[in-house]
Design a protein around this motif. Structure first.
Motif, short mmCIF file in Angstrom:
data_model
loop_
_atom_site.label_atom_id
_atom_site.label_comp_id
_atom_site.label_asym_id
_atom_site.label_seq_id
_atom_site.Cartn_x
_atom_site.Cartn_y
_atom_site.Cartn_z
N LEU A 1 11.33 8.94 11.67
CA LEU A 1 13.25 9.14 11.38
C LEU A 1 12.81 10.34 10.51
CD1 LEU A 1 14.55 6.00 10.23
CD2 LEU A 1 14.52 6.99 12.84
N ASP A 2 11.69 11.16 10.68
CA ASP A 2 11.71 12.28 9.39
C ASP A 2 12.12 12.11 8.14
OD1 ASP A 2 11.34 15.08 9.13
OD2 ASP A 2 12.66 15.81 10.19
N ALA A 3 11.96 10.93 7.87
CA ALA A 3 12.01 10.65 6.10
C ALA A 3 11.27 10.82 5.09
CB ALA A 3 12.96 9.50 6.31
N GLY A 4 11.58 10.97 4.23
CA GLY A 4 11.05 10.68 3.01
C GLY A 4 11.42 10.88 1.96
N THR B 1 19.02 1.87 -2.25
CA THR B 1 17.62 2.04 -1.92
C THR B 1 16.91 1.40 -0.74
OG1 THR B 1 16.03 0.55 -3.67
CG2 THR B 1 17.49 3.03 -4.24
N VAL B 2 15.65 2.38 -0.17
CA VAL B 2 14.68 1.65 1.02
C VAL B 2 13.46 1.67 0.56
CG1 VAL B 2 15.30 2.59 2.91
CG2 VAL B 2 14.81 0.74 3.35
N ALA B 3 12.33 1.08 1.27
CA ALA B 3 11.33 1.93 0.87
C ALA B 3 11.27 0.91 2.42
CB ALA B 3 10.37 0.66 0.08
N ILE B 4 10.40 2.78 3.17
CA ILE B 4 9.50 2.80 4.78
C ILE B 4 8.96 2.63 4.97
CG2 ILE B 4 10.08 5.28 4.80
CD1 ILE B 4 12.54 4.98 7.26
N VAL C 1 15.61 6.82 0.44
CA VAL C 1 13.94 6.42 0.44
C VAL C 1 14.08 6.88 -1.38
CG1 VAL C 1 11.83 6.89 1.45
CG2 VAL C 1 13.88 6.44 3.09
N ILE C 2 13.14 5.01 -1.25
CA ILE C 2 12.08 5.38 -2.79
C ILE C 2 10.61 5.44 -2.56
CG2 ILE C 2 14.01 4.93 -4.31
CD1 ILE C 2 11.72 2.31 -3.41
N ALA C 3 9.85 5.24 -1.25
CA ALA C 3 9.01 5.21 -1.71
C ALA C 3 8.26 4.15 0.02
CB ALA C 3 8.50 4.05 -2.36
N VAL C 4 7.29 5.01 0.06
CA VAL C 4 6.54 5.58 1.63
C VAL C 4 5.20 4.68 1.92
CG1 VAL C 4 5.76 6.29 3.62
CG2 VAL C 4 8.08 7.74 2.73
N TYR C 5 4.77 3.35 2.99
CA TYR C 5 3.85 2.01 2.50
C TYR C 5 3.35 2.37 3.79
CZ TYR C 5 7.56 -0.53 4.45
OH TYR C 5 8.44 -1.55 5.44
N ALA D 1 0.91 -0.67 -0.06
CA ALA D 1 0.14 -0.18 -0.04
C ALA D 1 0.37 1.35 0.04
CB ALA D 1 -0.91 0.08 0.84
N VAL D 2 1.24 1.64 -0.86
CA VAL D 2 2.69 2.63 -1.14
C VAL D 2 1.64 3.36 -1.58
CG1 VAL D 2 4.47 4.22 -2.75
CG2 VAL D 2 3.81 1.35 -2.54
N THR D 3 2.34 4.63 -0.43
CA THR D 3 1.35 6.28 -0.24
C THR D 3 1.96 7.25 -1.29
OG1 THR D 3 1.93 6.70 1.78
CG2 THR D 3 -0.02 5.74 1.34
N ASP D 4 3.38 6.95 -1.50
CA ASP D 4 4.20 7.88 -2.42
C ASP D 4 5.60 7.49 -2.76
OD1 ASP D 4 5.38 10.56 -2.93
OD2 ASP D 4 6.41 11.02 -0.51
N GLY D 5 5.82 7.68 -3.37
CA GLY D 5 6.90 7.05 -4.67
C GLY D 5 6.59 5.80 -5.17
N ALA D 6 7.62 4.98 -5.41
CA ALA D 6 6.95 3.61 -6.38
C ALA D 6 8.07 2.63 -5.77
CB ALA D 6 7.25 3.70 -7.14
N LEU D 7 7.73 1.77 -6.09
CA LEU D 7 8.28 0.21 -5.21
C LEU D 7 9.23 -0.72 -6.35
CD1 LEU D 7 5.88 -1.82 -3.36
CD2 LEU D 7 8.48 -0.76 -2.66
#
Length: 844
Positions: free
Chosen positions: A622-625, A611-614, A644-648, A598-604
């Motif tokens: 972590l105040d990361a985006g 790279t990492v998805a968080i 970070v390449i995606a937030v889920y 369920a990615v809300t920002d970025g792309a897997l």
């Protein structure tokens, strides 16, 4: 003092029934504290079992800990330490350095790697390392050529076996069998070096000293030689995180072979430390409440002694000696029961396979004397409780000592302050995550329970205002009598409500917190899974298996998944903290068709090494985006800063981080081929047959449940935490339930003259039984309501933050709490009154 001793002896004989309840509470207190002390001490002495290196005097291994040092708010620097679950490898050059040390007879390089042998998982090692156990030959001869092996069992010398190591298969001839593990496969040193991952490194170096040379002397020389050579673990550590090679002796040698043992032991100690405060505070509250209630029943007797001339010192001495007589016997009996209680916990851990392989928790004979110390603590708690309970009567003037004391303003203010502290702690839980939030929620629950205990009389009066009308209307004359009795004895009712609040709140918090998180994680995992089957093979999948699976007829997508851990360094309340978290490594192509986070920002689709998805919650912490780097330490301690390449959304179900499979595998023990799984999204019914045709020898598991089990992320010590937490909840729940029974039994014993008087003035036995049942219902209902409210305050703050939902408690567990509490309250109210209700007419 002779007068005090006489008073104590006479009172102990006169009030045997009242002290029986105190005796039972003290026995369980001593047993609980003793078993808990044994568990803590056994964990403190715990170590990894020495098996493969039993014949080695020293073992050189990598540092399996990572460290984070910071200065909390300007004070002295503090260091947090966390165990690593993946092997920290040793540079191969260390072998030559150790061999050159005076006193070293032999230094042997050990390499351990997974092997698939005839449809079963095995472990590969060089034959030279087998002598470090030592594992001798049972039959045949050692391997002399690259295509020869010695096995632990299952094959006879002269037979041929097909072995898979990594993604390659080859046929080997069995030339011997060896004692030791049946799953072991031994290669020549050159072949093991070629097959094992980690070029230029070894797992460990076993050292055998020369005869007549002290091991301690060789240890110092090896340590100095490694330091002079500047050798470090074969990884890139974070700044300030030393990676100096370790030289292990004695029981410490086992840490080089059982990597999960040290983190599990540390986790067990941390878990026991987290519940230590709850155990001690519950014991204090229960014992204090029971002793105070036993003395409250004799308030008029103590007042009379004071009125006829007993000095405060004599009164305190008499009560202290009386309690001491009971506490000494109860403490010793509880100390004896602590040993089988601890043995029961160990048996439960073994039955549930909660301890990782290789973790030893020794219980030497001298450790069994530890419960005697906790028996002394139990005696001290009982004496202090008695001292505080009779303090007001001892200080009162003789003419005023006969009067029933009213709760003072100080008690009310203290109770209100503790309620405020509990609400504040609940607010703190709402601002934190993980163990910090859980600790704050537990502290809030305890503060609220103690506050309610102090405010018991006022809570009872408030409850009576609510329940008095229904009691009178529904109970008839018995209801009027029950309401009047409760109104006249608010202190007694408050004392009865307190343990009910305690058992309800404690069990509610402990059971609901875990159930809410488990349910939320299960829902997220269920929603995330899109695959239909899981493909795996012992020793690893063949080369190109993933590409062949993607090209197989009917396969819509295939994703390879590996499990590992990462460590996140952060500051909590200014102090350094290291969180070890389970993570998934995945391949990006076709991922949304097999696993949807369920990615809300970025792309897997851009997920690759570096790279990492968080998850959204961890990104907030972590105040990361998207686009920002995050600092992580992989399972072997290697420091990385992936972008970070995606937030889920589904962090509870899939973990807080998704990394590239290729990046994780490079830092996993043995390269992790045996842990690799491929999730397959099928587009038709013939996919299983197609999968078997393109990957011969693969094992298939079909269904959403199998896929969820393959993907599920959970800490390695989750089973250990579940068993220990369940045992603690059961023990304290039963302990507090007994306190409910004891307190109500004491109240019932003190009410016998009152019940006898009611019978003399015309009340019937059936009528009085109805009165007692109504009073029991009022106590149970009030205690359950207040306990639920106390539990909901910290629970709501914790679950909204951690799970994003309101607290949830499965119906069977909720029904168990209600049934246990109601049955205990009824038994504690009705059973002590049987004597006063027996016979046609009262006799005394």
């Amino acid at each position: 003092m002779r007068a005090a001793a006489l008073l104590a002896a006479r009172a102990a004989r006169t009030h045997r029934k009242a002290w029986a309840a105190v005796f039972a509470a003290l026995v369980l207190t001593s047993a609980l504290l003793g078993a808990f002390a044994l568990a803590v001490a056994s964990a403190g002495l715990g170590h990894a079992r020495v098996e493969r290196y039993a014949a080695a005097d020293l073992v050189v291994a990598g540092d399996q800990h990572t460290r984070y040092t910071t200065e909390p708010w300007g004070s002295k620097p503090e260091t947090a330490t966390a165990g690593l679950t993946e092997r920290v490898r040793v540079p191969e050059r260390a072998l030559d350095v150790v061999r050159a040390v005076p006193g070293v007879r032999r230094a042997v390089a050990d390499r351990v790697f997974p092997v698939g042998a005839g449809g079963r998982a095995a472990t590969g090692r060089p034959w030279e390392a087998a002598r470090l156990a030592p594992y001798a030959l049972r039959a045949g001869h050692p391997p002399r050529h690259d295509r020869e092996v010695v096995v632990g069992g299952g094959h006879a010398p002269g037979s041929r076996v097909l072995l898979r190591v990594g993604d390659t298969e080859a046929a080997y001839r069995v030339v011997g069998t060896a004692y030791g593990p049946r799953s072991a496969v031994y290669f020549t040193a050159a072949e093991a070096r070629r097959l094992a991952p980690g070029t230029g490194t070894v797992d460990a170096v076993g050292v055998v000293t020369r005869p007549g040379v002290r091991t301690a002397d060789v240890y110092d020389r090896v340590r100095a030689a490694l330091d002079r050579a500047g050798l470090r673990g074969a990884d890139r550590r974070a700044e300030g995180d030393a990676a100096r090679l370790r030289v292990l002796t004695g029981n410490g040698r086992g840490a080089a072979e059982h990597l999960a043992a040290a983190p599990a032991r540390a986790g067990l100690l941390e878990l026991l430390g987290a519940v230590a405060g709850s155990v001690v505070l519950v014991a204090l509250l229960v014992v204090s409440s029971t002793v105070a209630q036993a003395l409250r029943q004799r308030a008029h007797e103590l007042g009379l002694l004071r009125a006829v001339g007993a000095t405060p010192r004599q009164l305190r001495g008499a009560v202290g000696r009386e309690v001491g007589r009971v506490a000494v016997a109860a403490g010793l009996l509880g100390a004896a029961l602590a040993v089988p209680a601890h043995a029961g916990l160990r048996a439960l851990l073994d039955a549930r396979d909660a301890l990782p392989p290789g973790l030893e928790l020794p219980t030497p004979a001298w450790l069994l004397t530890l419960p005697l110390g906790t028996a002394g603590v139990t005696l001290l708690i009982a004496r202090l409780a008695a001292l505080f309970a009779c303090a007001r009567t001892a200080k009162a003037r003789p003419a005023e000592a006969l009067r029933e004391p009213e709760p003072g303003t100080a008690r009310r203010v203290t109770g209100l302050v503790l309620l405020g502290v509990g609400v504040t702690s609940a607010g703190t839980a709402a601002l934190q995550r993980g163990q910090g939030a859980a600790a704050a929620a537990s502290a809030a629950a305890l503060a609220l329970v103690i506050g309610c205990a102090l405010l018991g009389p006022w809570i009872a009066r408030g409850a009576l205002r609510v329940l008095g009308g229904p009691l009178r209307r529904a109970g008839g004359p018995a209801g009027h009598l029950a309401a009047a009795s409760c109104a006249a004895t608010a202190g007694r009712l408050g004392a009865a409500i307190t343990p009910v609040v305690l058992v309800t709140a404690f069990m509610g918090v402990q059971l609901s917190a875990g159930a809410t998180l488990t349910h939320a994680a299960g829902v997220q995992l269920r929603d995330a899974v899109r695959a239909d089957l899981v493909v795996r093979a012992d020793g690893g999948l063949p080369a190109g298996a993933l590409d062949r699976l993607r090209a197989a007829p009917g396969v819509r997508a295939a994703t390879e998944v590996v499990h590992s851990t990462v460590v996140v360094a952060r500051r909590e309340a200014g102090s350094p903290r290291l969180d070890r978290l389970p993570v998934l490594g995945v391949t990006a192509p076709g991922l949304p068709r097999t696993l949807d986070p369920a990615v809300t920002d970025g792309a897997l689709a851009r997920l690759r090494p570096g790279t990492v998805a968080i998850s959204r919650e961890r990104a907030r912490d972590l105040d990361a985006g998207v686009g920002s780097p995050v600092s992580l330490r992989l399972g072997d301690g290697t420091a990385v800063r992936p972008r970070v390449i995606a937030v889920y959304e589904r962090g509870l179900g899939l973990g807080d981080f998704l990394l590239s499979r290729d990046e994780l595998v490079r830092h996993m023990s043995g390269g992790g081929p045996g842990e690799r799984r491929v999730l397959v999204a099928a587009g038709g019914p013939g996919v299983p047959a197609a999968v078997r045709s393109v990957v011969p020898g693969a094992r298939l598991s079909q269904g959403a449940g199998a896929v969820r089990d393959a993907v599920r992320v959970a800490p390695a010590d989750q089973a250990l935490a579940d068993v220990v937490t369940g045992a603690v909840v059961a023990a304290i729940g039963g302990f507090t339930a007994l306190s409910v029974l004891s307190t109500l039994a004491l109240i019932g014993v003190g009410r016998r003259p009152e019940l006898a008087l009611l019978r003399r003035v015309g009340a019937g036995r059936a009528q009085l039984r109805r009165v007692l049942r109504l009073e029991a219902g009022a106590v149970a209902l009030t205690g359950l309501a207040v306990g639920t409210a106390v539990a909901l305050v910290p629970l709501t703050a914790f679950t909204l933050t951690s799970a994003g939902s309101l607290p949830r408690l499965p119906l069977p567990q909720a029904a168990l709490i209600v049934a246990l509490t109601s049955a205990t309250v009824c038994a504690g109210t009705l059973l002590p009154a049987r004597g006063a209700l027996r016979g046609r007419y009262p006799t005394g």
